[in-house]
Design a protein around this motif. Structure first.
Motif, PDB file in Angstrom:
ATOM      1  N   PRO A 386      12.598 -24.968  23.161  1.00  0.00           N
ATOM      2  CA  PRO A 386      13.627 -24.315  23.975  1.00  0.00           C
ATOM      3  C   PRO A 386      13.121 -24.056  25.395  1.00  0.00           C
ATOM      4  N   ASP A 387      14.002 -23.620  26.255  1.00  0.00           N
ATOM      5  CA  ASP A 387      13.585 -23.242  27.602  1.00  0.00           C
ATOM      6  C   ASP A 387      12.530 -22.156  27.461  1.00  0.00           C
ATOM      7  N   GLY A 388      11.481 -22.284  28.261  1.00  0.00           N
ATOM      8  CA  GLY A 388      10.393 -21.316  28.151  1.00  0.00           C
ATOM      9  C   GLY A 388       9.255 -21.829  27.284  1.00  0.00           C
ATOM     10  N   ALA A 389       9.460 -22.970  26.599  1.00  0.00           N
ATOM     11  CA  ALA A 389       8.373 -23.553  25.789  1.00  0.00           C
ATOM     12  C   ALA A 389       7.252 -24.006  26.729  1.00  0.00           C
ATOM     13  N   SER A 390       6.067 -24.201  26.161  1.00  0.00           N
ATOM     14  CA  SER A 390       4.926 -24.528  27.023  1.00  0.00           C
ATOM     15  C   SER A 390       5.053 -25.954  27.568  1.00  0.00           C
ATOM     16  N   PRO A 391       4.539 -26.174  28.779  1.00  0.00           N
ATOM     17  CA  PRO A 391       4.569 -27.532  29.348  1.00  0.00           C
ATOM     18  C   PRO A 391       3.893 -28.539  28.426  1.00  0.00           C
ATOM     19  N   ALA A 392       2.796 -28.092  27.779  1.00  0.00           N
ATOM     20  CA  ALA A 392       2.042 -29.031  26.942  1.00  0.00           C
ATOM     21  C   ALA A 392       2.894 -29.527  25.776  1.00  0.00           C
ATOM     22  N   LEU A 393       3.638 -28.626  25.146  1.00  0.00           N
ATOM     23  CA  LEU A 393       4.470 -29.024  24.015  1.00  0.00           C
ATOM     24  C   LEU A 393       5.614 -29.925  24.503  1.00  0.00           C
ATOM     25  N   ALA A 394       6.254 -29.492  25.596  1.00  0.00           N
ATOM     26  CA  ALA A 394       7.366 -30.286  26.133  1.00  0.00           C
ATOM     27  C   ALA A 394       6.896 -31.701  26.449  1.00  0.00           C
ATOM     28  N   ALA A 395       5.690 -31.809  27.012  1.00  0.00           N
ATOM     29  CA  ALA A 395       5.170 -33.135  27.384  1.00  0.00           C
ATOM     30  C   ALA A 395       4.969 -34.008  26.149  1.00  0.00           C
ATOM     31  N   ARG A 396       4.463 -33.399  25.058  1.00  0.00           N
ATOM     32  CA  ARG A 396       4.232 -34.181  23.826  1.00  0.00           C
ATOM     33  C   ARG A 396       5.550 -34.706  23.260  1.00  0.00           C
ATOM     34  N   VAL A 397       6.552 -33.835  23.222  1.00  0.00           N
ATOM     35  CA  VAL A 397       7.838 -34.231  22.620  1.00  0.00           C
ATOM     36  C   VAL A 397       8.537 -35.251  23.522  1.00  0.00           C
ATOM     37  N   LEU A 398       8.412 -35.047  24.826  1.00  0.00           N
ATOM     38  CA  LEU A 398       9.013 -36.016  25.770  1.00  0.00           C
ATOM     39  C   LEU A 398       8.396 -37.403  25.567  1.00  0.00           C
ATOM     40  N   LYS A 399       7.095 -37.407  25.326  1.00  0.00           N
ATOM     41  CA  LYS A 399       6.420 -38.693  25.148  1.00  0.00           C
ATOM     42  C   LYS A 399       6.965 -39.440  23.918  1.00  0.00           C
ATOM     43  N   VAL A 400       7.232 -38.689  22.858  1.00  0.00           N
ATOM     44  CA  VAL A 400       7.810 -39.332  21.666  1.00  0.00           C
ATOM     45  C   VAL A 400       9.199 -39.876  22.008  1.00  0.00           C
ATOM     46  N   LEU A 401       9.996 -39.039  22.680  1.00  0.00           N
ATOM     47  CA  LEU A 401      11.372 -39.447  22.999  1.00  0.00           C
ATOM     48  C   LEU A 401      11.393 -40.693  23.890  1.00  0.00           C
ATOM     49  N   THR A 402      10.619 -40.672  24.962  1.00  0.00           N
ATOM     50  CA  THR A 402      10.657 -41.840  25.866  1.00  0.00           C
ATOM     51  C   THR A 402       9.978 -43.058  25.220  1.00  0.00           C
ATOM     52  N   GLY A 403       9.055 -42.793  24.310  1.00  0.00           N
ATOM     53  CA  GLY A 403       8.453 -43.916  23.567  1.00  0.00           C
ATOM     54  C   GLY A 403       9.542 -44.665  22.801  1.00  0.00           C
ATOM     55  N   LEU A 404      10.426 -43.898  22.141  1.00  0.00           N
ATOM     56  CA  LEU A 404      11.493 -44.534  21.348  1.00  0.00           C
ATOM     57  C   LEU A 404      12.544 -45.179  22.247  1.00  0.00           C
ATOM     58  N   THR A 405      12.928 -44.492  23.313  1.00  0.00           N
ATOM     59  CA  THR A 405      13.961 -45.093  24.176  1.00  0.00           C
ATOM     60  C   THR A 405      13.406 -46.337  24.885  1.00  0.00           C
ATOM     61  N   ASP A 406      12.110 -46.354  25.141  1.00  0.00           N
ATOM     62  CA  ASP A 406      11.510 -47.567  25.741  1.00  0.00           C
ATOM     63  C   ASP A 406      11.624 -48.758  24.804  1.00  0.00           C
ATOM     64  N   ILE A 407      11.445 -48.518  23.510  1.00  0.00           N
ATOM     65  CA  ILE A 407      11.563 -49.627  22.551  1.00  0.00           C
ATOM     66  C   ILE A 407      12.990 -50.176  22.582  1.00  0.00           C
ATOM     67  N   LEU A 408      13.956 -49.274  22.733  1.00  0.00           N
ATOM     68  CA  LEU A 408      15.354 -49.732  22.797  1.00  0.00           C
ATOM     69  C   LEU A 408      15.688 -50.283  24.183  1.00  0.00           C
ATOM     70  N   GLY A 409      14.740 -50.134  25.106  1.00  0.00           N
ATOM     71  CA  GLY A 409      14.968 -50.627  26.473  1.00  0.00           C
ATOM     72  C   GLY A 409      15.930 -49.742  27.246  1.00  0.00           C
ATOM     73  N   LEU A 410      16.096 -48.502  26.796  1.00  0.00           N
ATOM     74  CA  LEU A 410      17.007 -47.582  27.489  1.00  0.00           C
ATOM     75  C   LEU A 410      16.212 -46.751  28.484  1.00  0.00           C
ATOM     76  N   ILE A 411      16.630 -46.809  29.726  1.00  0.00           N
ATOM     77  CA  ILE A 411      15.929 -46.028  30.745  1.00  0.00           C
ATOM     78  C   ILE A 411      16.554 -44.638  30.774  1.00  0.00           C
ATOM     79  N   VAL A 412      15.780 -43.643  30.393  1.00  0.00           N
ATOM     80  CA  VAL A 412      16.339 -42.286  30.391  1.00  0.00           C
ATOM     81  C   VAL A 412      15.780 -41.431  31.525  1.00  0.00           C
ATOM     82  N   LEU A 413      14.642 -41.823  32.069  1.00  0.00           N
ATOM     83  CA  LEU A 413      14.107 -41.143  33.253  1.00  0.00           C
ATOM     84  C   LEU A 413      13.824 -42.231  34.268  1.00  0.00           C
ATOM     85  N   THR A 414      14.274 -42.047  35.497  1.00  0.00           N
ATOM     86  CA  THR A 414      14.007 -43.135  36.437  1.00  0.00           C
ATOM     87  C   THR A 414      12.525 -43.123  36.791  1.00  0.00           C
TER      88      THR A 414
END
Ligand code: AMP
Ligand code: ZN
Length: 468
Positions: A386-414
């Motif tokens: 949630p908002d207020g979560a630590s940067p370190a945790l957010a970064a880990r979860v973001l990495k999983v999310l963009t890892g998956l969207t990259d496989i689908l070739g979907l650009i979610v962050l420019t």
């Protein structure tokens, strides 16, 4: 990993010829016009499958041709009063722009039929010398009945095919030994592009082009051959016959065919005039929306194009983008810090989504279900980071999310924003180091930024940066 093989009509375990490597050939477009979104379907789905294979650690040799000599190209050239080469070169360029805009990776090789004529002449000569082809008045035909397994891919019976042809009298083709025989080489007509050959000044038939380009860039036997389902017969059936007879070994182990993109439940095609070009769609939508729309169906299911489905794809993409952007904002400053035990548990759970995603993609590239896993992860992130979560945790979860969207070739962050964020994060860390009088660390970060081509300027308003 299982692939539905059109040759056996079953889902089969994927076993590559060489461990860790995949050779894949995808029939590309005939370039006489801008591509329509029906042509974009095989590009997007097989690019996604390629990305998935790469994610699974395979080295993929991906070959996709441009058919740059064809009746339709010649017709377009005559209408415009320019050469066929000019038409083909123009639409190859345009097609590459559309592919890039849809985030379709360039193939390892994009061969052009007109650059491979020598290989075609060599294969046709081999087929003639081994009795699989014959010449009549400058035209060379493949002797279809010389290949006993003809019909194996389209699951057609030779006798049925032959009786279907009996009433069909195609003018100028009476010289064929059998109505099922097809053209490998044909003499030029007035004003057509042509090449010298032992049989006539002329040009190759369409089917021989792909057999030769696959052989040249991938070898005599390839792992996967793919294309739209309209290519099963006669194009792919004929490719198998030519290649198997010329090379003496099986041609492709797995055949993958995408179903049609329809409009009002009819195949979108240039000839029916019921098409939208990728360029048309790009004026109304970000092409990532088109990509997500294509991936929201299984590649072997027909997909009906509609404004509602595009709007729903747009909303879905926004949902993923909002989640990714929120995580990125949370992750800024301190992304590398260690996690608490509680956070580690959440990060591990997020990590498990990768296995769930892989399970769906392992099942004959089920992108529809794989996308559902991405949405599950978005929901998970919204709840557990949630908002207020630590940067370190957010970064880990973001990495999983963009890892998956990259496989689908979907650009979610420019990318630019991505890079800017990384730079801002480094600058923030340098400032923090200076505040703690850790000048060695501050200098190290300045050097790291310099290596990235970023120069820092200490100004009265604070630290500014510029690219050098
Ligand atoms: P073409 O330029 O017609 O040879 O087509 C290039 C590729 O697009 C081939 O793999 C076709 O099977 C595929 N294709 C053409 N129209 C559609 C459609 N409406 N839906 C899906 N694939 C298509
Ligand atoms: Zn082909």
């Amino acid at each position: 990993m299982k692939i539905f093989n059109s040759l056996t009509m079953t889902k089969q375990d994927f076993v590559p010829i060489e461990p860790g490597k995949v050779s894949m050939y995808v029939c590309g477009p005939t370039v006489y016009n801008l591509i329509h979104i029906g042509n974009a379907r095989p590009m997007i789905v097989f690019d996604t499958f390629r990305r998935y294979l790469e994610h699974r650690g395979y080295e993929v040799n991906y070959v996709s041709n441009f058919t740059d000599v064809d009746d339709k190209i010649i017709k377009a050239a005559n209408e415009e009063g320019v050469t066929a080469e000019e038409i083909a070169a123009r639409y190859i360029e345009e097609c590459k722009k559309d592919m890039a805009a849809m985030n379709v990776k360039p193939a390892t090789t994009h061969p052009l039929a007109t650059q491979e004529i020598d290989g075609m002449i060599a294969m046709i000569s081999k087929l003639i010398s081994t009795g699989h082809a014959y010449e009549k008045n400058g035209t060379v035909y493949f002797r279809t009945r010389s290949y006993h397994d003809y019909g194996e891919l389209s699951h057609k019976n030779l006798d049925d095919l032959r009786s279907g042809f009996r009433d069909l009298k195609v003018s100028g083709e009476d010289e064929k030994e059998d109505p099922l025989d097809f053209v490998l080489w044909k003499p030029k007509k007035e004003g057509e592009p042509s090449w010298k050959s032992p049989w006539s000044d002329g040009r190759p038939g369409w089917h021989i082009e792909c057999s030769v380009m696959a052989k040249r860039y991938l070898g005599d036997t390839i792992d996967i051959h793919a294309g739209g389902e309209d290519l099963v017969f006669p194009h792919h059936e004929n490719e198998i016959a030519q290649s198997t007879c010329a090379n003496g070994v099986p041609f492709a182990h797995y055949w993958m065919h995408n179903a049609f993109l329809n409009i009002d439940n009819r195949k979108m095609s240039k000839s029916l005039g019921n098409f939208f070009t990728v360029r048309d769609i790009s004026k109304k939508y970000d092409l990532q929306v088109l990509r997500l729309f294509m991936l929201s169906a299984h590649y072997r299911s027909p997909l009906n194009f509609s404004a509602e489905l595009m709007e729903s794809a747009k909303a879905s993409l926004e949902r993923i983008r909002n989640a990714a952007e929120r995580l990125r904002d949370l992750a800024s400053g301190g992304a590398d810090a260690p996690l608490t035990d509680e956070e580690q548990k959440i990060a591990n759970e997020a990590f498990e989504f990768i296995a769930k995603f892989d399970e769906k993609m392992d099942d004959d590239a089920n992108t529809a279900d794989a996308l559902a896993v991405v949405f599950d992860l978005v929901r998970f992130a919204n709840v557990h980071v949630p908002d207020g979560a630590s940067p370190a945790l957010a970064a880990r979860v973001l990495k999983v999310l963009t890892g998956l969207t990259d496989i689908l070739g979907l650009i979610v962050l420019t990318e630019k924003e991505d890079l800017d964020t990384e730079i801002e994060n480094l600058i923030a860390r340098r400032q923090a180091a200076r505040k703690e009088k850790n000048f060695a660390e501050a200098d190290r970060i300045r050097d790291e930024l310099k290596a990235m081509g970023i120069e820092l300027l200490d100004t009265r308003e604070g630290v500014k940066w510029k690219r050098i």
